[in-house]
Write an enzyme that holds these catalytic residues in place. Structure first.
Site, PDB file in Angstrom:
ATOM      1  N   HIS A  19      26.757  36.180 -44.365  1.00  0.00           N
ATOM      2  CA  HIS A  19      28.201  36.336 -44.539  1.00  0.00           C
ATOM      3  C   HIS A  19      28.860  36.908 -43.282  1.00  0.00           C
ATOM      4  CE1 HIS A  19      30.917  35.344 -47.660  1.00  0.00           C
ATOM      5  NE2 HIS A  19      31.017  36.502 -48.277  1.00  0.00           N
ATOM      6  N   TYR A  61      36.035  44.820 -45.704  1.00  0.00           N
ATOM      7  CA  TYR A  61      35.107  44.064 -46.533  1.00  0.00           C
ATOM      8  C   TYR A  61      35.705  42.685 -46.768  1.00  0.00           C
ATOM      9  CZ  TYR A  61      32.168  48.110 -47.071  1.00  0.00           C
ATOM     10  OH  TYR A  61      31.363  49.170 -46.800  1.00  0.00           O
TER      11      TYR A  61
END
Length: 186
Positions: A19, A61
């Protein structure tokens, strides 16, 4: 001015996971230019300004990436936005480009779409599909994948360097799209 965003998750826990492809490629680009990122509390992101480009790594995030992107867009008023991100729907070794369109279920892109719109360029780096999507994107590349991953990251970094020099998205697409996995010598 162009805003160039690499998506990823902050903290060492997520460093070099699938990711974090966007972070890793931007880190490599900035390092190769002998530059560095500085933290901007105003945008909750690491920033590097080079030529007519703002390079950004949101520190919110993944699911809240749009907050940093929106803040930075509102402050600098870039004309273009390019997002570098992982793509589960592409095999490892494939690099594709896209202008606008859907988010493919990518939560970082969903956040950006919701706060900024989906009218931006994308550099999509294939990470392949795993059995469990969440576990897969948060996992590191395995030892067998490392040589291909490294070659693809170098290819993507070179695409971004090309884009910075010519500021032509279509030319970058024509020169750097990998529809089939990059072939590497072992």
């Amino acid at each position: 001015m162009t805003l160039l965003v690499g998506l990823g998750n902050p903290t060492l826990r997520y460093a070099h996971t699938r990711h974090n492809v966007g972070f890793d490629i931007l880190d490599s680009l900035v390092s190769g230019l002998n530059l560095s990122f500085t933290f901007s509390p105003k945008h909750n992101a690491h920033l590097c300004i080079y030529k007519d480009f703002i390079l950004l790594k949101p520190q919110t995030y993944m699911n809240l990436s749009g907050e940093s992107v929106l803040s930075t867009k509102n402050f600098y008023k870039p004309k273009e936005l390019l997002i570098v991100h992982d793509d589960l729907d592409l095999p490892l070794g494939v690099v594709k480009f896209k202008n606008g369109g859907g988010n493919g279920g990518h939560n970082g892109l969903k956040s950006i779409d919701a706060l900024c719109s989906n009218a931006y360029y994308r550099l999509r780096v294939g990470i392949s599909k795993g059995t469990n999507a969440t576990e897969h994107v948060l996992s590191k590349f395995n030892e067998n994948e490392e040589p291909l991953k490294n070659a693809v990251f170098e290819h993507a970094k070179n695409a971004l360097k090309f884009f910075i020099e010519c500021n032509d998205f279509n030319a970058m697409c024509n020169h750097f799209t990998l529809k089939k996995p990059l072939a590497i010598e072992t």
